[in-house]
Design a protein around this motif. Structure first.
Motif, PDB file in Angstrom:
ATOM      1  N   GLU A  84       0.829  -1.202   0.000  1.00 14.98           N
ATOM      2  CA  GLU A  84       0.000   0.000   0.000  1.00 14.98           C
ATOM      3  C   GLU A  84       0.864   1.254   0.000  1.00 14.98           C
ATOM      4  O   GLU A  84       1.299   1.726   1.044  1.00 14.98           O
ATOM      5  CB  GLU A  84      -0.906  -0.008   1.224  1.00 14.98           C
ATOM      6  N   GLY A  85       1.178   1.763  -1.173  1.00 14.07           N
ATOM      7  CA  GLY A  85       1.947   2.993  -1.296  1.00 14.07           C
ATOM      8  C   GLY A  85       3.440   2.850  -1.076  1.00 14.07           C
ATOM      9  O   GLY A  85       4.149   3.835  -0.998  1.00 14.07           O
ATOM     10  N   THR A  86       3.934   1.610  -0.935  1.00 12.62           N
ATOM     11  CA  THR A  86       5.367   1.401  -0.715  1.00 12.62           C
ATOM     12  C   THR A  86       5.901   0.299  -1.622  1.00 12.62           C
ATOM     13  O   THR A  86       5.172  -0.566  -2.087  1.00 12.62           O
ATOM     14  CB  THR A  86       5.670   0.995   0.741  1.00 12.62           C
ATOM     15  N   THR A  87       7.187   0.359  -1.842  1.00 10.95           N
ATOM     16  CA  THR A  87       7.916  -0.704  -2.513  1.00 10.95           C
ATOM     17  C   THR A  87       9.104  -1.036  -1.631  1.00 10.95           C
ATOM     18  O   THR A  87       9.824  -0.143  -1.191  1.00 10.95           O
ATOM     19  CB  THR A  87       8.406  -0.277  -3.913  1.00 10.95           C
ATOM     20  N   THR A  88       9.301  -2.322  -1.356  1.00 10.79           N
ATOM     21  CA  THR A  88      10.417  -2.771  -0.535  1.00 10.79           C
ATOM     22  C   THR A  88      11.328  -3.655  -1.364  1.00 10.79           C
ATOM     23  O   THR A  88      10.860  -4.584  -2.035  1.00 10.79           O
ATOM     24  CB  THR A  88       9.928  -3.557   0.701  1.00 10.79           C
ATOM     25  N   VAL A  89      12.608  -3.335  -1.340  1.00 14.12           N
ATOM     26  CA  VAL A  89      13.621  -4.157  -2.003  1.00 14.12           C
ATOM     27  C   VAL A  89      14.404  -4.851  -0.902  1.00 14.12           C
ATOM     28  O   VAL A  89      14.916  -4.196   0.011  1.00 14.12           O
ATOM     29  CB  VAL A  89      14.554  -3.316  -2.894  1.00 14.12           C
ATOM     30  N   GLU A  90      14.482  -6.172  -0.986  1.00  9.62           N
ATOM     31  CA  GLU A  90      15.172  -6.966   0.026  1.00  9.62           C
ATOM     32  C   GLU A  90      16.371  -7.652  -0.626  1.00  9.62           C
ATOM     33  O   GLU A  90      16.219  -8.396  -1.593  1.00  9.62           O
ATOM     34  CB  GLU A  90      14.215  -8.004   0.595  1.00  9.62           C
TER      35      GLU A  90
ATOM     36  N   GLU B  10      21.815 -13.148   5.894  1.00  7.41           N
ATOM     37  CA  GLU B  10      21.680 -11.722   6.164  1.00  7.41           C
ATOM     38  C   GLU B  10      20.651 -11.139   5.215  1.00  7.41           C
ATOM     39  O   GLU B  10      20.521 -11.568   4.076  1.00  7.41           O
ATOM     40  CB  GLU B  10      23.002 -10.966   5.946  1.00  7.41           C
ATOM     41  N   LYS B  11      19.926 -10.126   5.688  1.00  9.99           N
ATOM     42  CA  LYS B  11      18.954  -9.434   4.844  1.00  9.99           C
ATOM     43  C   LYS B  11      19.064  -7.937   5.095  1.00  9.99           C
ATOM     44  O   LYS B  11      19.174  -7.489   6.234  1.00  9.99           O
ATOM     45  CB  LYS B  11      17.530  -9.879   5.161  1.00  9.99           C
ATOM     46  N   VAL B  12      19.026  -7.187   4.012  1.00  9.61           N
ATOM     47  CA  VAL B  12      18.979  -5.738   4.084  1.00  9.61           C
ATOM     48  C   VAL B  12      17.778  -5.315   3.260  1.00  9.61           C
ATOM     49  O   VAL B  12      17.652  -5.697   2.092  1.00  9.61           O
ATOM     50  CB  VAL B  12      20.262  -5.088   3.512  1.00  9.61           C
ATOM     51  N   SER B  13      16.883  -4.540   3.867  1.00  9.30           N
ATOM     52  CA  SER B  13      15.676  -4.102   3.174  1.00  9.30           C
ATOM     53  C   SER B  13      15.642  -2.587   3.080  1.00  9.30           C
ATOM     54  O   SER B  13      16.025  -1.887   4.017  1.00  9.30           O
ATOM     55  CB  SER B  13      14.427  -4.571   3.917  1.00  9.30           C
ATOM     56  N   VAL B  14      15.164  -2.107   1.943  1.00 12.30           N
ATOM     57  CA  VAL B  14      14.960  -0.679   1.733  1.00 12.30           C
ATOM     58  C   VAL B  14      13.493  -0.497   1.368  1.00 12.30           C
ATOM     59  O   VAL B  14      13.023  -1.062   0.377  1.00 12.30           O
ATOM     60  CB  VAL B  14      15.861  -0.134   0.607  1.00 12.30           C
ATOM     61  N   CYS B  15      12.778   0.261   2.179  1.00 14.13           N
ATOM     62  CA  CYS B  15      11.364   0.516   1.943  1.00 14.13           C
ATOM     63  C   CYS B  15      11.224   1.951   1.428  1.00 14.13           C
ATOM     64  O   CYS B  15      11.677   2.894   2.075  1.00 14.13           O
ATOM     65  CB  CYS B  15      10.573   0.318   3.230  1.00 14.13           C
ATOM     66  N   MET B  16      10.597   2.074   0.267  1.00 10.69           N
ATOM     67  CA  MET B  16      10.460   3.384  -0.376  1.00 10.69           C
ATOM     68  C   MET B  16       8.991   3.751  -0.501  1.00 10.69           C
ATOM     69  O   MET B  16       8.150   2.882  -0.699  1.00 10.69           O
ATOM     70  CB  MET B  16      11.088   3.337  -1.773  1.00 10.69           C
ATOM     71  N   ALA B  17       8.702   5.043  -0.404  1.00 10.43           N
ATOM     72  CA  ALA B  17       7.337   5.543  -0.562  1.00 10.43           C
ATOM     73  C   ALA B  17       7.013   5.625  -2.042  1.00 10.43           C
ATOM     74  O   ALA B  17       7.095   6.683  -2.658  1.00 10.43           O
ATOM     75  CB  ALA B  17       7.185   6.899   0.110  1.00 10.43           C
ATOM     76  N   ALA B  18       6.694   4.497  -2.623  1.00 13.01           N
ATOM     77  CA  ALA B  18       6.360   4.425  -4.044  1.00 13.01           C
ATOM     78  C   ALA B  18       5.674   3.086  -4.291  1.00 13.01           C
ATOM     79  O   ALA B  18       5.935   2.118  -3.602  1.00 13.01           O
ATOM     80  CB  ALA B  18       7.613   4.528  -4.899  1.00 13.01           C
ATOM     81  N   ASN B  19       4.812   3.051  -5.270  1.00 15.18           N
ATOM     82  CA  ASN B  19       4.242   1.773  -5.688  1.00 15.18           C
ATOM     83  C   ASN B  19       4.146   1.758  -7.203  1.00 15.18           C
ATOM     84  O   ASN B  19       4.350   2.775  -7.859  1.00 15.18           O
ATOM     85  CB  ASN B  19       2.889   1.503  -5.025  1.00 15.18           C
ATOM     86  N   ASP B  20       3.870   0.607  -7.749  1.00 18.75           N
ATOM     87  CA  ASP B  20       3.812   0.432  -9.197  1.00 18.75           C
ATOM     88  C   ASP B  20       5.095   0.877  -9.888  1.00 18.75           C
ATOM     89  O   ASP B  20       5.083   1.474 -10.954  1.00 18.75           O
ATOM     90  CB  ASP B  20       2.601   1.168  -9.798  1.00 18.75           C
TER      91      ASP B  20
END
Length: 86
Positions: free
Chosen positions: A12-18, A25-35
């Protein structure tokens, strides 16, 4: 971290790159963007991580690494490649 997998999730309104490493190990970046296209999301997540590393000036967060070393390493290599995606 040896990168073995890159996952992109949209919500919902976000895109997460993992970014997933060999040892779990995991590093995630959550951005305010979708589609956002998957390749564009991965590229932007890498840019965010490089900027975070290169411009972090809080000495308490750096341990034994100084700003000059961090900036040199960030400029030379982002350290990330996308090989496998799911």
């Amino acid at each position: 971290m040896q990168l073995i997998e890159t996952n992109v999730h949209s919500g919902e309104g976000t895109t997460t790159v993992e970014f997933v490493g060999e040892g779990g190990e995991k590093v995630s970046v959550c951005m305010a963007a979708n589609d956002v296209q998957e390749d564009a999301a991965i590229t932007r997540a890498k840019e965010i991580m490089v900027q975070l590393t290169a411009f972090d000036t809080d000495p308490a967060q750096q341990g034994d690494i100084d700003d000059e070393t961090i900036n040199e390493e960030a400029a030379e290599d982002t350290g990330f490649t996308s090989e496998a995606r799911s």
